[in-house]
Design a protein around this motif. Sequence first.
Motif, PDB file in Angstrom:
ATOM      1  N   PRO A  80      24.411 -57.684  50.624  1.00 53.24           N
ATOM      2  CA  PRO A  80      24.599 -59.071  50.161  1.00 53.24           C
ATOM      3  C   PRO A  80      25.840 -59.765  50.725  1.00 53.24           C
ATOM      4  CG  PRO A  80      23.982 -57.658  48.341  1.00 53.24           C
ATOM      5  CD  PRO A  80      24.225 -56.754  49.518  1.00 53.24           C
ATOM      6  N   TYR A  81      26.920 -59.045  50.874  1.00 56.93           N
ATOM      7  CA  TYR A  81      28.136 -59.641  51.421  1.00 56.93           C
ATOM      8  C   TYR A  81      27.948 -59.990  52.891  1.00 56.93           C
ATOM      9  CZ  TYR A  81      33.023 -59.956  52.980  1.00 56.93           C
ATOM     10  OH  TYR A  81      34.203 -60.366  53.537  1.00 56.93           O
ATOM     11  N   VAL A  82      27.371 -59.083  53.662  1.00 58.32           N
ATOM     12  CA  VAL A  82      27.150 -59.335  55.085  1.00 58.32           C
ATOM     13  C   VAL A  82      26.150 -60.483  55.259  1.00 58.32           C
ATOM     14  CG1 VAL A  82      26.367 -58.346  57.274  1.00 58.32           C
ATOM     15  CG2 VAL A  82      27.752 -56.960  55.702  1.00 58.32           C
ATOM     16  N   LYS A  83      25.125 -60.519  54.431  1.00 63.16           N
ATOM     17  CA  LYS A  83      24.160 -61.623  54.502  1.00 63.16           C
ATOM     18  C   LYS A  83      24.854 -62.956  54.245  1.00 63.16           C
ATOM     19  CE  LYS A  83      20.109 -61.158  52.500  1.00 63.16           C
ATOM     20  NZ  LYS A  83      19.064 -60.732  51.527  1.00 63.16           N
ATOM     21  N   PHE A  84      25.763 -62.975  53.285  1.00 63.93           N
ATOM     22  CA  PHE A  84      26.507 -64.205  53.015  1.00 63.93           C
ATOM     23  C   PHE A  84      27.377 -64.580  54.215  1.00 63.93           C
ATOM     24  CE2 PHE A  84      30.491 -66.210  51.665  1.00 63.93           C
ATOM     25  CZ  PHE A  84      29.976 -67.443  51.311  1.00 63.93           C
ATOM     26  N   LEU A  85      28.087 -63.600  54.771  1.00 63.49           N
ATOM     27  CA  LEU A  85      28.928 -63.889  55.933  1.00 63.49           C
ATOM     28  C   LEU A  85      28.101 -64.440  57.091  1.00 63.49           C
ATOM     29  CD1 LEU A  85      31.435 -60.894  56.150  1.00 63.49           C
ATOM     30  CD2 LEU A  85      31.859 -63.215  55.308  1.00 63.49           C
ATOM     31  N   ARG A  86      26.900 -63.935  57.254  1.00 59.10           N
ATOM     32  CA  ARG A  86      26.027 -64.418  58.331  1.00 59.10           C
ATOM     33  C   ARG A  86      25.611 -65.876  58.109  1.00 59.10           C
ATOM     34  NH1 ARG A  86      23.859 -60.947  61.931  1.00 59.10           N
ATOM     35  NH2 ARG A  86      24.293 -58.749  61.634  1.00 59.10           N
ATOM     36  N   SER A  87      25.681 -66.331  56.877  1.00 55.70           N
ATOM     37  CA  SER A  87      25.232 -67.693  56.572  1.00 55.70           C
ATOM     38  C   SER A  87      26.327 -68.745  56.729  1.00 55.70           C
ATOM     39  CB  SER A  87      24.663 -67.758  55.146  1.00 55.70           C
ATOM     40  OG  SER A  87      25.704 -67.683  54.177  1.00 55.70           O
ATOM     41  N   ILE A  88      27.554 -68.315  56.986  1.00 54.26           N
ATOM     42  CA  ILE A  88      28.653 -69.272  57.141  1.00 54.26           C
ATOM     43  C   ILE A  88      29.291 -69.110  58.511  1.00 54.26           C
ATOM     44  CG2 ILE A  88      29.144 -69.440  54.675  1.00 54.26           C
ATOM     45  CD1 ILE A  88      31.490 -67.540  55.105  1.00 54.26           C
ATOM     46  N   SER A  89      29.966 -70.124  58.951  1.00 54.12           N
ATOM     47  CA  SER A  89      30.649 -70.061  60.245  1.00 54.12           C
ATOM     48  C   SER A  89      32.014 -69.412  60.070  1.00 54.12           C
ATOM     49  CB  SER A  89      30.819 -71.462  60.831  1.00 54.12           C
ATOM     50  OG  SER A  89      31.545 -71.384  62.028  1.00 54.12           O
ATOM     51  N   CYS A  90      32.238 -68.350  60.796  1.00 59.51           N
ATOM     52  CA  CYS A  90      33.518 -67.644  60.747  1.00 59.51           C
ATOM     53  C   CYS A  90      34.324 -67.859  62.020  1.00 59.51           C
ATOM     54  CB  CYS A  90      33.275 -66.145  60.561  1.00 59.51           C
ATOM     55  SG  CYS A  90      32.441 -65.711  59.039  1.00 59.51           S
ATOM     56  N   ILE A  91      33.743 -68.575  62.956  1.00 60.85           N
ATOM     57  CA  ILE A  91      34.382 -68.730  64.262  1.00 60.85           C
ATOM     58  C   ILE A  91      35.394 -69.876  64.203  1.00 60.85           C
ATOM     59  CG2 ILE A  91      33.991 -69.159  66.713  1.00 60.85           C
ATOM     60  CD1 ILE A  91      31.064 -68.095  66.113  1.00 60.85           C
ATOM     61  N   PRO A  92      36.673 -69.594  64.444  1.00 58.38           N
ATOM     62  CA  PRO A  92      37.688 -70.647  64.383  1.00 58.38           C
ATOM     63  C   PRO A  92      37.400 -71.744  65.414  1.00 58.38           C
ATOM     64  CG  PRO A  92      38.708 -68.485  64.723  1.00 58.38           C
ATOM     65  CD  PRO A  92      37.233 -68.303  64.831  1.00 58.38           C
ATOM     66  N   SER A  93      37.669 -72.964  65.044  1.00 62.48           N
ATOM     67  CA  SER A  93      37.411 -74.108  65.919  1.00 62.48           C
ATOM     68  C   SER A  93      38.102 -73.956  67.263  1.00 62.48           C
ATOM     69  CB  SER A  93      37.886 -75.402  65.266  1.00 62.48           C
ATOM     70  OG  SER A  93      37.231 -75.608  64.061  1.00 62.48           O
ATOM     71  N   TRP A  94      39.323 -73.446  67.282  1.00 62.46           N
ATOM     72  CA  TRP A  94      40.075 -73.343  68.525  1.00 62.46           C
ATOM     73  C   TRP A  94      39.380 -72.434  69.536  1.00 62.46           C
ATOM     74  CZ3 TRP A  94      41.482 -68.656  70.351  1.00 62.46           C
ATOM     75  CH2 TRP A  94      41.592 -67.600  69.434  1.00 62.46           C
ATOM     76  N   ARG A  95      38.542 -71.506  69.063  1.00 61.75           N
ATOM     77  CA  ARG A  95      37.896 -70.542  69.956  1.00 61.75           C
ATOM     78  C   ARG A  95      36.860 -71.207  70.867  1.00 61.75           C
ATOM     79  NH1 ARG A  95      36.279 -67.655  73.284  1.00 61.75           N
ATOM     80  NH2 ARG A  95      35.951 -65.435  73.174  1.00 61.75           N
ATOM     81  N   ARG A  96      36.413 -72.365  70.503  1.00 61.58           N
ATOM     82  CA  ARG A  96      35.364 -73.046  71.255  1.00 61.58           C
ATOM     83  C   ARG A  96      35.919 -73.909  72.405  1.00 61.58           C
ATOM     84  NH1 ARG A  96      30.670 -71.514  69.017  1.00 61.58           N
ATOM     85  NH2 ARG A  96      30.634 -71.230  66.788  1.00 61.58           N
ATOM     86  N   PHE A  97      37.240 -73.928  72.559  1.00 63.40           N
ATOM     87  CA  PHE A  97      37.864 -74.722  73.620  1.00 63.40           C
ATOM     88  C   PHE A  97      38.583 -73.807  74.603  1.00 63.40           C
ATOM     89  CE2 PHE A  97      37.852 -77.305  69.740  1.00 63.40           C
ATOM     90  CZ  PHE A  97      37.042 -78.346  70.165  1.00 63.40           C
ATOM     91  N   SER A  98      38.758 -74.264  75.810  1.00 62.79           N
ATOM     92  CA  SER A  98      39.449 -73.439  76.803  1.00 62.79           C
ATOM     93  C   SER A  98      40.945 -73.397  76.498  1.00 62.79           C
ATOM     94  CB  SER A  98      39.211 -73.999  78.213  1.00 62.79           C
ATOM     95  OG  SER A  98      39.929 -75.200  78.385  1.00 62.79           O
TER      96      SER A  98
END
Length: 178
Positions: A80-98
């Motif tokens: 249940p915890y992993v399923k919940f984590l999969r349903s939310i974004s954990c990736i920090p915004s800064w990671r999507r930029f160079s």
Amino acid sequence: MNIEEFLQWFNSIGVHTDNVTVSYSDHHGFGLYSCQPSIEKDSVVLSIPEAIFIKPSYQIEDFSGFEHIILHLLQEKSHPYVKFLRSISCIPSWRRFSTEQYPRQLTNPMKKHLEKYNQSRHKFAQYNDEEFLWAYYAINTRCVHFDMERDSKEQDDNLCLIPYLDFVNHSVQPNTIS
């Protein structure tokens, strides 16, 4: 899985959360908030049994503790915890930029971080980039230091995920300890 399902599972294992509640903020995501107007100094706000901590298994010798937890998250689909984590974004915004878009002072720390990321990524070639990115940052943004019964001083070997506790956000003026 939504937050209600996760909380139903969490409360069903006998953890008492009378003093705190999880709420969602558009600006900050999910967070843990006090249900009391004030809490007495030195009182226990929340106690979570170690039996539900997600710790490294150390089954693969050349994996760090951090990488063992990545493997757990990638393989475990029904918890249940992993399923919940999969349903939310954990990736920090800064990671999507160079890295070139950030101040010079951050360039070296970010390069070191990305080297570590790429070292781990290489070990998980059988998973697609998005899955790995999610698992890596789910741990990176939610893990806590926890001394393992292992003779290692490496930070990556002494981490775990603690369901519910990871809703505690950092503060400029922290006033609690674990």
